[in-house]
Write an enzyme that holds these catalytic residues in place. Sequence first.
Site, PDB file in Angstrom:
ATOM      1  N   MET A   1     -55.832  12.049 -57.881  1.00  0.00           N
ATOM      2  CA  MET A   1     -56.116  11.279 -56.397  1.00  0.00           C
ATOM      3  C   MET A   1     -55.186  10.409 -56.071  1.00  0.00           C
ATOM      4  O   MET A   1     -54.205  10.386 -56.682  1.00  0.00           O
ATOM      5  CB  MET A   1     -57.698  10.470 -56.726  1.00  0.00           C
ATOM      6  CG  MET A   1     -58.831  11.326 -56.846  1.00  0.00           C
ATOM      7  SD  MET A   1     -59.490  12.281 -55.778  1.00  0.00           S
ATOM      8  CE  MET A   1     -58.787  13.906 -56.758  1.00  0.00           C
ATOM      9  N   CYS A   2     -55.342  10.219 -54.585  1.00  0.00           N
ATOM     10  CA  CYS A   2     -54.155   9.152 -54.015  1.00  0.00           C
ATOM     11  C   CYS A   2     -54.244   7.878 -54.630  1.00  0.00           C
ATOM     12  O   CYS A   2     -54.974   7.364 -55.114  1.00  0.00           O
ATOM     13  CB  CYS A   2     -54.069   9.346 -52.583  1.00  0.00           C
ATOM     14  SG  CYS A   2     -54.397  11.250 -52.007  1.00  0.00           S
ATOM     15  N   ARG A   3     -53.320   6.978 -54.075  1.00  0.00           N
ATOM     16  CA  ARG A   3     -53.347   5.521 -54.200  1.00  0.00           C
ATOM     17  C   ARG A   3     -53.235   5.076 -52.746  1.00  0.00           C
ATOM     18  O   ARG A   3     -52.381   5.477 -52.151  1.00  0.00           O
ATOM     19  CB  ARG A   3     -52.318   5.101 -55.184  1.00  0.00           C
ATOM     20  CG  ARG A   3     -52.276   5.681 -56.492  1.00  0.00           C
ATOM     21  CD  ARG A   3     -53.068   5.295 -57.625  1.00  0.00           C
ATOM     22  NE  ARG A   3     -54.522   5.710 -57.307  1.00  0.00           N
ATOM     23  CZ  ARG A   3     -55.633   5.558 -58.010  1.00  0.00           C
ATOM     24  NH1 ARG A   3     -55.548   4.313 -58.672  1.00  0.00           N
ATOM     25  NH2 ARG A   3     -56.778   6.019 -57.575  1.00  0.00           N
TER      26      ARG A   3
END
Length: 252
Positions: A1-3
Amino acid sequence: MCRHLGYLGPPRSPAEPVFDAPHSLLRQTYAPRDMRGGGVVNADGFGLGWFGDGPEPVRYRRPVPLWSDQDLPRLARSVHSGAFVAAVRNGTTGMPSGEGACAPFTGGRWLFSHNGMVRGWPDSLAALAGKLPVTDLMTLEAPTDSAVLWALLRERLEAGEDPVGAVADLIAQVERAAPGSRLNFLLTDGAVLVGTAWTHALSVRVEGEAVLFASEPLDDAPGWSEVPDRHLVAARHGAVEVIPLNADRSVP
């Protein structure tokens, strides 16, 4: 997942949370602590959006790893803004790359970021997306779940819905259509900052009038609070409200 991270408060430079903090967004690009099964690096692009003198935000995005860009550190140090959103991307397998797929997304006075994924994409969102105007779908920045989520949310905001209710209702709709999705949102217009923790992590730090949301705490100093899963947090002028979310009804 992104941050991702979002800030609302007295004007400050985004350079400290993005580049200088011990566990800055830059460090989270290559050494995240809490990806929860969503990959090990966030090297598929980045973006920074902030509010300047005009009513609409300014944005800088690139489809490359954050560590490879030589311009943003200097640019970020030159900016002092009362609200900004920054994100690094870990693209979901099968979804396109490119600058248009990188958060934050913009529309009018809003900045939006999505950290997560929609289960069963694209079939699971077809019914919801089919209610959008055809021109909205034809002009998406990228054919990704995040871009469609932003189109759905932007339609509500442009209709005058309260941002907290709009975010909560959209998460409820998407969870019913695509159970098990990861729906961590950040949304701001420079006056309110809304974040969600939905099957992924989000932490909050409040210092006076300054509020910082981040996928992971930026340091080990006291003051960070983890947002409970399936909750929304809204900040206005240093006041923070935490609201439980529910897939059957948006705000209990």
